[in-house]
Design a protein around this motif. Structure first.
Motif, PDB file in Angstrom:
ATOM      1  N   LYS A  69       0.617  -1.010   0.129  1.00  0.00           N
ATOM      2  CA  LYS A  69       0.193  -0.277   0.037  1.00  0.00           C
ATOM      3  C   LYS A  69       0.806   1.391  -0.170  1.00  0.00           C
ATOM      4  O   LYS A  69       2.006   1.172   0.587  1.00  0.00           O
ATOM      5  N   VAL A  70       0.656   1.763  -1.152  1.00  0.00           N
ATOM      6  CA  VAL A  70       0.650   3.655  -0.454  1.00  0.00           C
ATOM      7  C   VAL A  70       1.203   3.952   0.801  1.00  0.00           C
ATOM      8  O   VAL A  70      -0.601   4.342   1.366  1.00  0.00           O
ATOM      9  N   SER A  71       2.111   4.839   1.033  1.00  0.00           N
ATOM     10  CA  SER A  71       2.565   5.305   2.379  1.00  0.00           C
ATOM     11  C   SER A  71       2.228   6.353   2.341  1.00  0.00           C
ATOM     12  O   SER A  71       2.046   7.746   3.309  1.00  0.00           O
ATOM     13  N   ARG A  72       3.160   6.596   1.326  1.00  0.00           N
ATOM     14  CA  ARG A  72       3.504   8.513   1.316  1.00  0.00           C
ATOM     15  C   ARG A  72       4.610   8.604  -0.610  1.00  0.00           C
ATOM     16  O   ARG A  72       4.775   7.878  -1.400  1.00  0.00           O
ATOM     17  N   LYS A  81      -1.796   7.450  -5.122  1.00  0.00           N
ATOM     18  CA  LYS A  81      -2.110   8.240  -3.753  1.00  0.00           C
ATOM     19  C   LYS A  81      -1.335   7.452  -2.354  1.00  0.00           C
ATOM     20  O   LYS A  81      -1.624   6.017  -2.527  1.00  0.00           O
ATOM     21  N   ALA A  82      -1.605   8.154  -1.124  1.00  0.00           N
ATOM     22  CA  ALA A  82      -1.754   7.206  -0.404  1.00  0.00           C
ATOM     23  C   ALA A  82      -2.508   6.241  -0.113  1.00  0.00           C
ATOM     24  O   ALA A  82      -4.121   6.439  -0.371  1.00  0.00           O
TER      25      ALA A  82
END
Ligand SMILES: NC(=O)c1ccc[n+]([C@@H]2O[C@H](COP(=O)([O-])OP(=O)(O)OC[C@H]3O[C@@H](n4cnc5c(N)ncnc54)[C@H](OP(=O)(O)O)[C@@H]3O)[C@@H](O)[C@H]2O)c1
Ligand SMILES: [Zn+2]
Ligand SMILES: [Zn+2]
Length: 349
Positions: A69-72, A81-82
């Motif tokens: 998962k994208v965190s930043r 995007k996050a």
């Protein structure tokens, strides 16, 4: 400023993988920071961890079938995007300007792509570390979108086993009417069977393991040929348009050549090294057959493959393991005792 990361690494060609702390770069403007959920275990991880291709740099954090998962995101990132569910495969960069890169074939970059681990970052020269870790930082150009329809756990191996079989099947135009055979029922082999079946081909498996027939049929094989039985090999003489060979070790290709039709193609994806015993030219010359190779797939094609799998309901058969079992998993892969890909649950870290 760097990010402190926990992972598992090999410290030399002969040591078992063990916990390892290291750092990653602070995200650059076009970077995405991904919290890793799952990472598949490819046979290439074993080849590289044990320096079987004589290119290994230690400590090495393997892993190139990454889902997370994208965190930043960095300041110029527009594609992610996050919170987005994303994937990273075998490459994290390439020159972006050569003919191959311009055609979306980054895996064949003239300068060589930057590999996800055991590579060198093109900007800061740092060694790259792979997915057996809690977090990775990757340029948005090399991040894949995971379709919602795909099951997260079983999607990870698509990032290498999936694309490595999908790309040659597409390049050699496998589809309805094609008679295709896969050699070797492991991680790549089981994806080759499923993908070729989903593309409409008549699908066979060459295996040296007598016990794999029922499983191969469940995975989509119309026919299973025990490659150690000359009578079974003879029964498919001049039969196949395409053979997709996933065997990771040196093996005799000559018995397979006779099973290709005129103009048939034997694609090597498993073997990196000299072909021994040598190829006999007569079966090639007399029927215009080819022996070729293929390397993973480009980023656009990897996204196409993920979308294809979501649409057709193609998934990997996986065994989920905690990272503490990674060394046992390697031994089981070497014994062909995996159904059909180990995937590390990174929460275990
Ligand atoms: N070209 C690329 O871009 C690319 C990408 C990823 C991986 N690879 C390479 O592809 C190879 C396969 O990877 P994988 O993860 O699918 O491996 P894997 O899960 O270990 O499967 C390999 C299969 O090959 C057969 N096999 C193994 N040793 C053999 C031998 N000595 N002789 C004959 N058959 C043998 C076995 O099938 P049966 O028991 O059915 O015979 C085995 O299940 C590795 O070498 C890996 O490095 C290449
Ligand atoms: Zn791989
Ligand atoms: Zn390039």
């Amino acid at each position: 400023m760097t990010l402190n990361i926990r992972g598992y690494a090999a410290q030399s060609a002969t040591t078992a993988l063990a916990p390892h702390a290291f750092t990653r770069r602070d995200p650059r403007a076009d970077d995405v920071v991904i919290d890793i959920l799952y990472c598949g275990v490819c046979h290439s991880d074993i080849h590289l961890a044990r320096n079987e291709w004589n290119v290994s740099v230690y400590p090495m954090v393997p892993g190139h079938e990454i889902i997370g998962k994208v965190s930043r995101v960095g300041s110029s990132v527009t594609s992610f995007k996050a919170g987005d569910l994303v994937g990273v495969g075998c490459m994290v960069d390439s020159c972006q300007t050569c003919e191959s890169c311009a055609e979306g074939l980054e895996q064949y970059c003239d300068e060589g792509p930057t590999m996800t681990y055991n590579g060198r970052d093109r900007v800061d020269g740092q060694v790259t570390y792979g997915g057996y870790s809690e977090r990775i930082v990757v340029s948005q150009k090399f991040v894949l979108r995971i379709p919602e329809k795909l099951d997260v756990k079983s999607a990870a191996p698509l990032l290498c086993a999936g694309i490595t079989t999908y790309s040659p099947l597409r390049h050699w135009k496998v589809g309805a009417g094609t008679k295709l055979a896969v050699v070797g029922l492991g991680g790549l082999g089981h994806m080759g069977l499923k993908l070729a079946k989903a593309m409409g081909a008549e699908v066979s498996l060459f295996t040296r393991s007598p016990g794999k027939e029922a499983e191969a049929r469940r995975l989509g094989a119309d026919r299973v040929i025990l490659s150690t039985d000359p009578a079974q090999m003879k029964a498919v003489a001049n039969h196949f348009d395409v053979i997709l060979d996933t065997v990771p070790q040196q093996h005799d290709l000559n018995p397979y050549l006779g099973t290709l039709k005129r103009d048939g193609t034997h694609i090597l994806v498993g073997l990196l090294g000299p072909i021994e015993p040598a190829l006999h030219s007569v079966p090639l010359v007399r029927r215009r057959r080819s022996v070729v190779g293929s390397l993973i797939g480009g980023i656009a094609e990897t996204q196409e493959m993920l979308d294809f799998c979501a649409e057709k309901g193609v998934t990997c058969d996986v065994e989920i393991i905690p990272i503490q079992q990674i060394n046992t998993a390697y031994e089981r892969v070497l014994k062909s005792d995996v159904h059909y890909r180990f995937v590390i649950d990174m929460a275990s870290l």
